[in-house]
Design a protein around this motif. Structure first.
Motif, PDB file in Angstrom:
ATOM      1  N   LEU B 175     -14.149  -7.961   5.283  1.00 53.12           N
ATOM      2  CA  LEU B 175     -14.064  -7.577   6.343  1.00 53.12           C
ATOM      3  C   LEU B 175     -13.177  -6.414   6.409  1.00 53.12           C
ATOM      4  O   LEU B 175     -12.668  -5.944   5.498  1.00 53.12           O
ATOM      5  N   ARG B 176     -13.373  -6.013   7.885  1.00 60.31           N
ATOM      6  CA  ARG B 176     -12.469  -4.251   7.646  1.00 60.31           C
ATOM      7  C   ARG B 176     -11.611  -4.608   8.995  1.00 60.31           C
ATOM      8  O   ARG B 176     -12.325  -5.007   9.988  1.00 60.31           O
ATOM      9  N   VAL B 177     -10.469  -4.310   9.387  1.00 59.41           N
ATOM     10  CA  VAL B 177      -9.438  -4.514  10.699  1.00 59.41           C
ATOM     11  C   VAL B 177      -8.659  -3.191  10.460  1.00 59.41           C
ATOM     12  O   VAL B 177      -7.991  -2.372   9.991  1.00 59.41           O
ATOM     13  N   PHE B 178      -9.663  -2.984  12.085  1.00 54.91           N
ATOM     14  CA  PHE B 178      -8.828  -1.677  12.930  1.00 54.91           C
ATOM     15  C   PHE B 178      -8.300  -1.504  13.920  1.00 54.91           C
ATOM     16  O   PHE B 178      -8.851  -1.990  15.313  1.00 54.91           O
ATOM     17  N   GLU B 179      -6.609  -1.436  13.425  1.00 57.15           N
ATOM     18  CA  GLU B 179      -6.498  -1.479  14.640  1.00 57.15           C
ATOM     19  C   GLU B 179      -5.711  -0.050  15.335  1.00 57.15           C
ATOM     20  O   GLU B 179      -5.220   0.694  14.920  1.00 57.15           O
ATOM     21  N   LEU B 180      -5.874   0.189  16.714  1.00 55.35           N
ATOM     22  CA  LEU B 180      -6.468   1.016  17.522  1.00 55.35           C
ATOM     23  C   LEU B 180      -4.862   0.682  17.322  1.00 55.35           C
ATOM     24  O   LEU B 180      -4.242   2.567  17.495  1.00 55.35           O
ATOM     25  N   GLY B 181      -3.884   0.484  17.687  1.00 58.88           N
ATOM     26  CA  GLY B 181      -2.397   0.628  18.182  1.00 58.88           C
ATOM     27  C   GLY B 181      -1.845   1.125  16.191  1.00 58.88           C
ATOM     28  O   GLY B 181      -2.363   0.723  15.761  1.00 58.88           O
ATOM     29  N   ARG B 182      -0.765   1.464  17.062  1.00 53.83           N
ATOM     30  CA  ARG B 182       0.730   0.659  15.094  1.00 53.83           C
ATOM     31  C   ARG B 182       1.740   0.032  15.520  1.00 53.83           C
ATOM     32  O   ARG B 182       2.609   0.351  14.969  1.00 53.83           O
ATOM     33  N   GLY B 183       1.510  -0.291  15.659  1.00 55.10           N
ATOM     34  CA  GLY B 183       2.169  -1.814  16.295  1.00 55.10           C
ATOM     35  C   GLY B 183       3.063  -2.229  15.385  1.00 55.10           C
ATOM     36  O   GLY B 183       3.931  -3.559  15.234  1.00 55.10           O
ATOM     37  N   TYR B 184       2.396  -2.662  13.890  1.00 58.97           N
ATOM     38  CA  TYR B 184       2.759  -2.848  12.782  1.00 58.97           C
ATOM     39  C   TYR B 184       4.171  -1.353  11.979  1.00 58.97           C
ATOM     40  O   TYR B 184       4.347  -2.436  11.056  1.00 58.97           O
ATOM     41  N   ARG B 185       4.058  -1.170  12.752  1.00 64.43           N
ATOM     42  CA  ARG B 185       4.364   0.224  11.648  1.00 64.43           C
ATOM     43  C   ARG B 185       5.847  -0.150  12.151  1.00 64.43           C
ATOM     44  O   ARG B 185       6.638  -0.793  13.297  1.00 64.43           O
ATOM     45  N   GLY B 205       2.708 -14.313   6.679  1.00 61.79           N
ATOM     46  CA  GLY B 205       1.604 -15.001   6.530  1.00 61.79           C
ATOM     47  C   GLY B 205       0.599 -14.210   6.321  1.00 61.79           C
ATOM     48  O   GLY B 205      -0.654 -14.724   5.909  1.00 61.79           O
ATOM     49  N   LEU B 206      -0.322 -14.051   7.584  1.00 62.78           N
ATOM     50  CA  LEU B 206      -1.177 -13.593   8.014  1.00 62.78           C
ATOM     51  C   LEU B 206      -1.638 -12.393   7.157  1.00 62.78           C
ATOM     52  O   LEU B 206      -2.615 -12.290   6.517  1.00 62.78           O
ATOM     53  N   LEU B 207      -0.621 -11.768   6.634  1.00 67.71           N
ATOM     54  CA  LEU B 207      -1.169 -10.176   6.964  1.00 67.71           C
ATOM     55  C   LEU B 207      -1.019 -10.821   4.986  1.00 67.71           C
ATOM     56  O   LEU B 207      -1.872 -10.464   4.629  1.00 67.71           O
ATOM     57  N   ALA B 208      -0.106 -11.573   4.714  1.00 63.36           N
ATOM     58  CA  ALA B 208      -0.366 -11.916   3.015  1.00 63.36           C
ATOM     59  C   ALA B 208      -1.759 -12.428   2.955  1.00 63.36           C
ATOM     60  O   ALA B 208      -2.225 -12.079   1.844  1.00 63.36           O
ATOM     61  N   GLY B 209      -2.237 -13.225   3.602  1.00 60.49           N
ATOM     62  CA  GLY B 209      -3.642 -13.508   3.505  1.00 60.49           C
ATOM     63  C   GLY B 209      -4.320 -13.161   3.447  1.00 60.49           C
ATOM     64  O   GLY B 209      -5.599 -12.972   2.804  1.00 60.49           O
ATOM     65  N   LEU B 210      -4.206 -11.232   3.990  1.00 60.11           N
ATOM     66  CA  LEU B 210      -6.200 -10.730   4.265  1.00 60.11           C
ATOM     67  C   LEU B 210      -5.291  -9.925   2.403  1.00 60.11           C
ATOM     68  O   LEU B 210      -6.352  -9.426   1.935  1.00 60.11           O
ATOM     69  N   ALA B 211      -4.423  -9.890   2.254  1.00 66.61           N
ATOM     70  CA  ALA B 211      -4.194  -8.673   1.489  1.00 66.61           C
ATOM     71  C   ALA B 211      -4.155  -9.271   0.128  1.00 66.61           C
ATOM     72  O   ALA B 211      -5.022  -8.404  -0.796  1.00 66.61           O
ATOM     73  N   ARG B 212      -4.550 -10.891   0.257  1.00 66.65           N
ATOM     74  CA  ARG B 212      -4.769 -11.369  -0.817  1.00 66.65           C
ATOM     75  C   ARG B 212      -6.781 -11.261  -1.489  1.00 66.65           C
ATOM     76  O   ARG B 212      -7.510 -11.483  -2.225  1.00 66.65           O
ATOM     77  N   HIS B 213      -7.581 -11.235   0.211  1.00 64.83           N
ATOM     78  CA  HIS B 213      -8.099 -10.710   0.216  1.00 64.83           C
ATOM     79  C   HIS B 213      -8.871  -9.422  -0.094  1.00 64.83           C
ATOM     80  O   HIS B 213      -9.802  -8.469   0.549  1.00 64.83           O
ATOM     81  N   ARG B 214      -7.475  -7.882  -0.125  1.00 67.77           N
ATOM     82  CA  ARG B 214      -7.988  -6.638  -0.173  1.00 67.77           C
ATOM     83  C   ARG B 214      -8.128  -6.379   1.342  1.00 67.77           C
ATOM     84  O   ARG B 214      -8.595  -4.983   1.200  1.00 67.77           O
ATOM     85  N   VAL B 215      -7.482  -6.752   1.766  1.00 65.90           N
ATOM     86  CA  VAL B 215      -7.443  -6.191   3.075  1.00 65.90           C
ATOM     87  C   VAL B 215      -6.758  -5.614   3.563  1.00 65.90           C
ATOM     88  O   VAL B 215      -5.233  -6.552   3.759  1.00 65.90           O
ATOM     89  N   ARG B 216      -6.459  -4.827   4.559  1.00 61.63           N
ATOM     90  CA  ARG B 216      -5.490  -3.988   5.384  1.00 61.63           C
ATOM     91  C   ARG B 216      -5.390  -3.388   6.102  1.00 61.63           C
ATOM     92  O   ARG B 216      -7.030  -3.654   6.546  1.00 61.63           O
ATOM     93  N   VAL B 217      -4.159  -3.596   7.110  1.00 67.05           N
ATOM     94  CA  VAL B 217      -4.970  -2.829   8.669  1.00 67.05           C
ATOM     95  C   VAL B 217      -5.131  -1.464   8.573  1.00 67.05           C
ATOM     96  O   VAL B 217      -3.805  -1.129   8.854  1.00 67.05           O
ATOM     97  N   GLU B 218      -6.730  -1.000   9.072  1.00 75.61           N
ATOM     98  CA  GLU B 218      -6.450   0.114   9.271  1.00 75.61           C
ATOM     99  C   GLU B 218      -5.866   0.172  10.865  1.00 75.61           C
ATOM    100  O   GLU B 218      -6.491   0.838  11.427  1.00 75.61           O
ATOM    101  N   ALA B 219      -5.052   1.221  10.386  1.00 73.67           N
ATOM    102  CA  ALA B 219      -4.230   1.377  12.162  1.00 73.67           C
ATOM    103  C   ALA B 219      -4.213   3.249  12.689  1.00 73.67           C
ATOM    104  O   ALA B 219      -4.802   3.732  12.197  1.00 73.67           O
TER     105      ALA B 219
END
Lengths: 89, 456
Positions: B175-185, B205-219
């Motif tokens: 899974l890859r997550v491409f977020e157009l904005g920089r709202g999490y900065r 909790g959501l970000l930690a759940g993604l991190a467990r699968h080595r998924v990060r938000v690519e902003a």
């Protein structure tokens, strides 16, 4: 033909399939790889579900002779579903 | 046709509509709750079918409790009923199972028709396998079916994270997550989040759940195009700032959208005042007082239609409006201390979120010429632009000439994009397509043994 409890059998373009009773029809179709659901009348291209909430009308399939949005229907025992992939084009 | 009459008619069985109906019914009013799908819950509280609940457990059990409370309070629940038209406080309905036409009227009408996702066309977005995050989320969380093993989630807004999280739980692997904005900065603007600790914990909790699968938000990233032979196989993604820095990702499916839009069709059809949505070009919001009443006396708007804000706010808005209606019709609802204060806090969080994930104004105007804009009528941006130039940018004329927005979705997918392309050619900025009856295609009964065909 026996199926596990809570499972129903349905027909996808003439092929027998099974799904959990009451699952959304769109999910039951996708689980069987049936992404090509409708055919755009202008371009002739196959289309698949997009919005998932009944807005876009791209997931329309024929069920028992009637066009329905598969995201708004549930799979039931004996359902006969015809998709764009099964229209011979 | 003599309409079925109630004190209150609520349209839409999601969080806002259910709570509004519940408050009014508990105060002693007769209430009908009309819902297009075959079950209450809306998108947020959609319940699993019994066979799936047995296998996967309950999904958002608060929704089940609300549904039971609505029924226990004596609300007349009309599911599989589409409201396609309105005249005064009388609503025209169609039974989605047998095409039966009906009418239902109330001394008060509550519109709780929710929202839907905002699409920005790009080449290949019409390929099977390209869905919205909300669609992928529903399939994963309610039906237990991931849209694919290799999935790209893109666009903007917190719904991307919820969809990604539940896709991983349902069995997506790459899974890859491409977020157009920089709202999490973390920046000066993000400090206001400290006032909403519960929401920040949820996000963590959501970000930690993604991190467990080595998924990060690519902003700061967006999808430029999707390709495949009859089904999406790969997408090209690029930095929003440096479009030349593009790369290709192999996928089974893509989930992409840019936030949510309110479903204001019935608001407009009833003639209630609307104003341009300052955060979203081409969208309108109803003009409401602090109880949710529109400019048309007795017509209320609650939930996402009043402005996108999520389920807790939707419930608060429904509660405020339901109680106001009860008082207006001579009942005395039980006191609810702190309700307006809680609601104001939720409104503040909604405004904060909207500001963190803006819809960039240039996004629609930058649509590539070869992208299909109107999916229904198969029209590219090039064709719509040509019509826009010919018609001097007048939106209604562009629509009439090109047929953009005249298919079964009635411009819900392409409306803002067509309006932006019309504005490019000199049309009025911020104009929106006119709402017409029926607001959604309805089944018509064909006599003499014919089948049934959708009419639009």
């Amino acid at each position: 033909m026996s199926a596990p409890a809570g499972t129903v059998r349905f027909w996808l373009d003439g092929e027998p399939c099974s799904a959990p009773d009451g699952q959304s029809l769109v999910a039951a179709l996708l689980r069987h790889g049936a992404w090509r659901m409708s055919r755009n009348p202008v371009t002739g291209e196959a289309r698949g579900p997009h919005c998932g909430i009944g807005v876009c009308f791209e997931c329309v399939v024929t069920v028992d002779g009637r066009g329905v949005r598969s995201c708004m229907e549930r799979v039931r025992d004996g359902l006969r579903v015809q998709t764009a992939a099964g229209d011979g084009t | 046709m003599e309409p079925e009459r109630h004190d209150v008619v609520v349209v839409g069985g999601g969080p806002a509509g259910m709570v509004a109906a519940l408050e009014a019914a508990r105060a002693g009013l007769t209430v009908a709750l009309v819902e297009e799908s075959d079950a209450l819950g809306g998108q947020y509280y959609r319940q699993r079918a019994p066979a799936l609940r047995a296998a996967l457990g309950p999904h958002r059990p608060r929704g089940q409790r609300l549904i039971e409370a609505v029924r226990a309070a004596g609300v007349r629940v009309r599911t599989s009923t589409l409201v396609w038209g309105a005249d005064g406080r009388t609503l025209m309905t169609s039974d989605t199972r047998d095409a039966g036409i009906g009418a239902i009227a109330g001394d008060a009408v509550v519109l709780a028709t929710g929202g839907f996702e905002r699409s920005v066309p790009f080449p290949g977005w019409e390929l099977p396998g390209v869905v919205t995050p909300g669609c992928a989320l529903r399939l994963a969380s309610v039906d237990g079916v991931p849209v694919g093993k290799r999935v790209v989630v893109a666009g903007t807004g917190p719904l991307l994270l919820v969809a990604a999280h539940d896709l991983l739980r349902a069995g997506a692997e790459r899974l890859r997550v491409f977020e157009l904005g920089r709202g999490y900065r973390l920046d000066r603007g993000s400090l206001a989040a400290a006032r909403h600790p519960a929401r920040i914990a949820q996000l963590g909790g959501l970000l930690a759940g993604l991190a467990r699968h080595r998924v990060r938000v690519e902003a700061g990233m967006r999808i430029v195009r999707a390709e495949g032979d009859g089904r999406v196989e790969r997408v090209t993604v690029a930095s929003a700032d440096r479009p030349e820095a593009a790369s290709t990702v192999e996928v089974d499916a893509v989930a992409v959208a840019f936030g949510l839009r309110p479903s204001t069709e019935l608001v407009q059809l009833l003639g209630a005042a609307v104003r341009p949505d300052p955060a979203a070009p081409g969208d309108v919001l109803p003009v409401l007082d602090r109880y949710g009443e529109t400019s048309v006396p007795g017509v209320f708007v609650v939930g996402e239609v009043a402005g996108i804000g999520g389920a807790p706010l939707a419930e608060s808005r429904g509660r405020v409006a339901g109680r106001r209606i009860a008082e207006r019709l001579g009942r005395r609802p039980r006191p609810a201390r702190g309700l307006q204060r809680r609601r104001a806090r939720q409104e503040a969080f909604a405004a904060f979120t909207a500001a963190r994930f803006p819809v960039p104004s240039g996004l629609l105007a930058a649509i590539a010429d070869e992208a299909l804009v109107c999916r229904c009528e198969g029209l590219t941006a090039r064709q719509v632009r040509a019509a826009a130039v010919e018609m001097g940018g007048d939106l209604a004329a562009v629509k009439a000439l090109s047929r953009a927005g005249m298919g079964p979705c009635q411009g819900r997918a392409c409306g803002p994009a067509v309006a932006a392309l019309a504005a490019e050619a000199g049309g009025a900025a911020g104009s929106a397509m006119r709402v017409q009856m029926p607001v959604k295609p309805i089944l018509v009964r064909v006599p003499a043994g014919g089948g049934q065909a959708p009419a639009s």
